[in-house]
Design a protein around this motif. Structure first.
Motif, PDB file in Angstrom:
ATOM      1  N   VAL A 189      10.267   2.417  -8.632  1.00 48.51           N
ATOM      2  CA  VAL A 189       9.043   2.033  -7.937  1.00 48.51           C
ATOM      3  C   VAL A 189       7.836   2.826  -8.436  1.00 48.51           C
ATOM      4  O   VAL A 189       6.770   2.269  -8.677  1.00 48.51           O
ATOM      5  CB  VAL A 189       9.220   2.229  -6.417  1.00 48.51           C
ATOM      6  CG1 VAL A 189       7.921   1.957  -5.691  1.00 48.51           C
ATOM      7  CG2 VAL A 189      10.311   1.320  -5.894  1.00 48.51           C
ATOM      8  N   ASN A 194       4.832   0.916 -13.773  1.00 49.51           N
ATOM      9  CA  ASN A 194       4.617   0.140 -12.548  1.00 49.51           C
ATOM     10  C   ASN A 194       3.294   0.504 -11.895  1.00 49.51           C
ATOM     11  O   ASN A 194       2.546  -0.367 -11.443  1.00 49.51           O
ATOM     12  CB  ASN A 194       5.757   0.374 -11.553  1.00 49.51           C
ATOM     13  CG  ASN A 194       6.955  -0.490 -11.832  1.00 49.51           C
ATOM     14  OD1 ASN A 194       6.847  -1.502 -12.509  1.00 49.51           O
ATOM     15  ND2 ASN A 194       8.092  -0.094 -11.309  1.00 49.51           N
ATOM     16  N   ARG A 239       0.061  -2.016 -11.332  1.00 53.20           N
ATOM     17  CA  ARG A 239      -0.532  -2.227 -10.012  1.00 53.20           C
ATOM     18  C   ARG A 239      -2.011  -1.873 -10.011  1.00 53.20           C
ATOM     19  O   ARG A 239      -2.832  -2.589  -9.436  1.00 53.20           O
ATOM     20  CB  ARG A 239       0.225  -1.419  -8.969  1.00 53.20           C
ATOM     21  CG  ARG A 239       1.609  -1.990  -8.727  1.00 53.20           C
ATOM     22  CD  ARG A 239       2.362  -1.221  -7.693  1.00 53.20           C
ATOM     23  NE  ARG A 239       3.710  -1.742  -7.639  1.00 53.20           N
ATOM     24  CZ  ARG A 239       4.781  -0.985  -7.548  1.00 53.20           C
ATOM     25  NH1 ARG A 239       4.662   0.320  -7.467  1.00 53.20           N
ATOM     26  NH2 ARG A 239       5.974  -1.523  -7.509  1.00 53.20           N
ATOM     27  N   ASN A 242      -0.840  -5.384  -4.039  1.00 53.29           N
ATOM     28  CA  ASN A 242      -0.600  -4.289  -4.986  1.00 53.29           C
ATOM     29  C   ASN A 242      -0.876  -2.931  -4.370  1.00 53.29           C
ATOM     30  O   ASN A 242      -0.204  -1.956  -4.691  1.00 53.29           O
ATOM     31  CB  ASN A 242      -1.424  -4.501  -6.255  1.00 53.29           C
ATOM     32  CG  ASN A 242      -0.784  -5.538  -7.137  1.00 53.29           C
ATOM     33  OD1 ASN A 242       0.236  -5.280  -7.749  1.00 53.29           O
ATOM     34  ND2 ASN A 242      -1.351  -6.728  -7.158  1.00 53.29           N
ATOM     35  N   CYS A 246      -0.315  -2.245  -1.209  1.00 57.27           N
ATOM     36  CA  CYS A 246       0.854  -1.990  -0.356  1.00 57.27           C
ATOM     37  C   CYS A 246       2.082  -1.609  -1.177  1.00 57.27           C
ATOM     38  O   CYS A 246       2.926  -0.842  -0.711  1.00 57.27           O
ATOM     39  CB  CYS A 246       1.153  -3.203   0.514  1.00 57.27           C
ATOM     40  SG  CYS A 246      -0.067  -3.444   1.815  1.00 57.27           S
ATOM     41  N   LEU A 247       2.202  -2.124  -2.380  1.00 58.89           N
ATOM     42  CA  LEU A 247       3.317  -1.743  -3.244  1.00 58.89           C
ATOM     43  C   LEU A 247       3.114  -0.366  -3.850  1.00 58.89           C
ATOM     44  O   LEU A 247       4.074   0.268  -4.275  1.00 58.89           O
ATOM     45  CB  LEU A 247       3.495  -2.774  -4.364  1.00 58.89           C
ATOM     46  CG  LEU A 247       4.020  -4.136  -3.944  1.00 58.89           C
ATOM     47  CD1 LEU A 247       3.957  -5.104  -5.117  1.00 58.89           C
ATOM     48  CD2 LEU A 247       5.421  -4.038  -3.396  1.00 58.89           C
TER      49      LEU A 247
END
Length: 174
Positions: A31, A36, A40, A148, A150-151
């Motif tokens: 994550v 990543n 994002r 994005n 929230c991720l």
């Protein structure tokens, strides 16, 4: 009768990134892997640039063609979504140590789904006189930024930022 989804086998080499799975699939980056995070941030930057390109904030605040009644309904639905989110994640999840899943909170899930539908319809009706069909793109950009974000950050940061930004925005909007 067999369940189609459970009986079908996933082709080899295709991994699904399920954050709730106990075993991480092979070939999927963690994550908080730098790539990543970079993707994002890139999506969030593109969304903010698109909103700037459409002059969404200034038109929302100053254009007389905005349907402010519908926009207020959308804001109320958004506040309700955040209250349900805070109840499930903070109160039930953190304080009462309940497992957060669809099986545990089906009413909350359905309520949030209905509120998302209500808010998106209300925001589209509010923005349509100004942006016309581009209102769909404007709402997509807002959603892309929120998803994005929230991720990218943990839920307690999401809740704090949402509370602060909504408080600021409601104060500016009124």
């Amino acid at each position: 009768m067999a369940d189609v989804e459970s009986s079908s086998q996933r082709p080899a080499g295709t991994a699904v990134n399920n954050p709730y799975s106990s075993s991480a699939p092979t070939g999927v980056l963690p994550v908080y892997h730098p790539l990543n995070i970079l993707w994002r941030l890139l999506y969030m930057t593109a969304a903010l640039w698109g909103l700037h390109y459409f002059e969404a904030y200034s038109k929302l605040m100053h254009d007389p063609r905005i349907r402010h009644e519908w926009f207020k309904i959308g804001l109320a639905a958004t506040v309700a979504i955040l209250f349900v989110k805070a109840y499930v994640e903070l109160y039930a999840g953190k304080l009462q140590k309940q497992k957060i899943s669809y099986k545990e909170f089906p009413q909350s899930t359905h309520t949030v789904m209905a509120l998302i539908l209500l808010s998106s319809i209300a925001f589209h009706l509010a923005l349509w006189p100004v942006f016309r069909s581009a209102s769909m793109l404007v709402m997509f950009l807002v959603g892309m930024f929120i998803l994005n974000f929230c991720l990218l950050v943990p839920t307690y940061v999401q809740n704090l930022v949402a509370f602060a930004l909504l408080t600021f925005f409601i104060q500016e909007y009124s």
